[in-house]
Design a protein around this motif. Structure first.
Motif, short mmCIF file in Angstrom:
data_model
loop_
_atom_site.label_atom_id
_atom_site.label_comp_id
_atom_site.label_asym_id
_atom_site.label_seq_id
_atom_site.Cartn_x
_atom_site.Cartn_y
_atom_site.Cartn_z
N TYR A 152 1.19 -1.48 -0.09
CA TYR A 152 0.03 0.09 0.27
C TYR A 152 0.37 1.27 0.56
O TYR A 152 2.24 1.55 0.63
CB TYR A 152 -1.08 -0.14 1.41
N ARG A 194 -3.32 0.72 -4.26
CA ARG A 194 -2.87 -0.81 -3.39
C ARG A 194 -1.35 -1.70 -4.47
O ARG A 194 -2.14 -1.18 -5.53
CB ARG A 194 -4.12 -1.43 -3.51
N GLY A 208 -0.46 -2.86 7.17
CA GLY A 208 -0.36 -1.37 7.32
C GLY A 208 0.84 -1.41 8.71
O GLY A 208 0.18 -0.73 9.47
N GLN A 209 1.52 -1.44 8.84
CA GLN A 209 2.69 -1.53 9.41
C GLN A 209 4.09 -1.19 8.27
O GLN A 209 3.64 -0.93 7.30
CB GLN A 209 2.98 -2.73 9.92
N ASN A 210 5.06 -0.89 9.30
CA ASN A 210 6.31 -0.36 8.94
C ASN A 210 6.58 0.87 7.78
O ASN A 210 6.57 0.47 6.49
CB ASN A 210 6.94 -1.84 8.06
N PHE A 211 4.75 1.94 8.45
CA PHE A 211 5.47 2.78 7.47
C PHE A 211 6.39 3.58 7.18
O PHE A 211 7.32 3.57 8.16
CB PHE A 211 4.63 3.82 8.37
N VAL A 212 7.02 3.35 5.69
CA VAL A 212 8.27 4.74 5.65
C VAL A 212 7.97 5.57 4.61
O VAL A 212 7.57 4.91 3.67
CB VAL A 212 9.13 3.26 4.88
N PHE A 213 8.68 6.76 4.93
CA PHE A 213 8.35 7.64 4.45
C PHE A 213 9.67 8.10 2.88
O PHE A 213 10.66 8.03 4.08
CB PHE A 213 7.54 8.90 5.55
N GLY A 214 9.17 8.26 2.18
CA GLY A 214 10.38 8.77 1.78
C GLY A 214 10.48 10.41 1.52
O GLY A 214 10.52 10.72 2.67
N LYS A 261 13.42 14.06 6.67
CA LYS A 261 11.90 13.05 5.67
C LYS A 261 10.78 12.86 7.19
O LYS A 261 11.55 12.82 8.24
CB LYS A 261 12.11 12.04 4.98
N VAL A 262 10.04 12.69 6.74
CA VAL A 262 9.08 11.97 8.35
C VAL A 262 9.60 10.92 8.58
O VAL A 262 9.43 9.65 7.73
CB VAL A 262 7.54 12.08 7.92
N GLU A 288 3.35 -1.24 16.40
CA GLU A 288 4.29 -1.09 16.30
C GLU A 288 5.52 -0.32 16.77
O GLU A 288 4.28 0.98 17.05
CB GLU A 288 4.27 -1.38 14.64
N THR A 343 -5.94 0.81 9.25
CA THR A 343 -4.25 0.54 9.52
C THR A 343 -3.76 1.40 7.90
O THR A 343 -2.55 1.60 7.85
CB THR A 343 -4.40 -0.91 8.98
#
Lengths: 111, 112
Positions: free
Chosen positions: A32, A51, A96-102, B42-43, B56, B98
């Motif tokens: 996602y 997605r 829905g986890q491990n959000f990584v931003f550029g 970056k965020v 998490e 989420t």
């Protein structure tokens, strides 16, 4: 010396032209993806998402393209307006986890 | 339109002091997040919270950090003993799933 990250890539476009902002993501398992807009002094604002089972999604004046083969996202803004001037960054997540931003790209709209 | 709010907008503190950053998520949301953004960078994800527990956390979120949802409306981030490198914008976000996250305006933390 300079700190890494203080100089964002900048895209300058004429008002009315189309803008294309690119993002390379890191995790091939990400399912996602989200584009955010961040204006000076404000929090990130959701623009559009996609997605991993899609390769294109359109919103109002914005289109996101996803190329999973090369782990690449792009955001296209049609008829760019002065109010579009901001920093744009992508984010990826897996389940829905491990959000990584550029790191972001600064869009500057010229009159 | 409902929105995430954060207080204070700017917090100045001395190194070693404790700070509590406050957030009021959107009322029917169940998922809560804290992020930070060092100036010009970056965020970065700090922590996510669901069903009254951390779901998490990142490597940044060490023992100096904690989160709490003390009542039905507030979501707080506590830094026990602030360091100079904790200076950043801290963003709270909330979502009803989420996927979608709505960000607050942020709190600028300055550690002297």
């Amino acid at each position: 010396g300079e700190s890494v990250g203080l100089h964002l890539p900048t895209l300058s476009v004429q008002e009315g032209d189309n803008s294309i902002i690119n993002c390379a993501y890191s995790n091939s398992a990400s399912d996602y993806f989200i584009w955010y807009k961040q204006e000076s002094g404000k929090g990130p604002q959701f623009i559009i998402d996609i997605r991993s089972n899609m390769d294109k999604r359109q919103g109002q004046r914005v289109t996101v393209l996803l190329n999973k083969t090369v782990k690449h996202l792009s955001l296209q803004i049609a008829a760019t307006q002065p109010g579009d001037s901001a920093v744009y960054f992508c984010a990826e997540t897996q389940y829905g986890q491990n959000f990584v931003f550029g790191p972001g790209t600064r869009l500057s709209v010229l009159p | 339109e409902p929105e995430v709010t954060q207080t204070p907008s700017h917090q100045v503190t001395q190194m070693g002091q404790e700070v509590i950053l406050r957030c009021v998520p959107i009322s029917n949301h169940l998922y809560f997040y804290w992020y930070r953004q060092i100036l010009g960078q970056k965020v970065e994800f700090l922590v996510s919270f669901y069903n009254n527990e951390i779901s998490e956390k990142s490597e940044i979120f060490d023992d100096q950090f904690s989160v709490e949802r003390p009542d039905g409306s507030n979501f707080t981030l506590k830094i026990r003993s602030t360091k100079l490198e904790d200076s950043a914008m801290y963003f709270c976000a909330s979502g009803d799933s989420t996927d979608t996250q709505y960000f607050g305006p942020g709190t600028r933390l300055t550690v002297l």
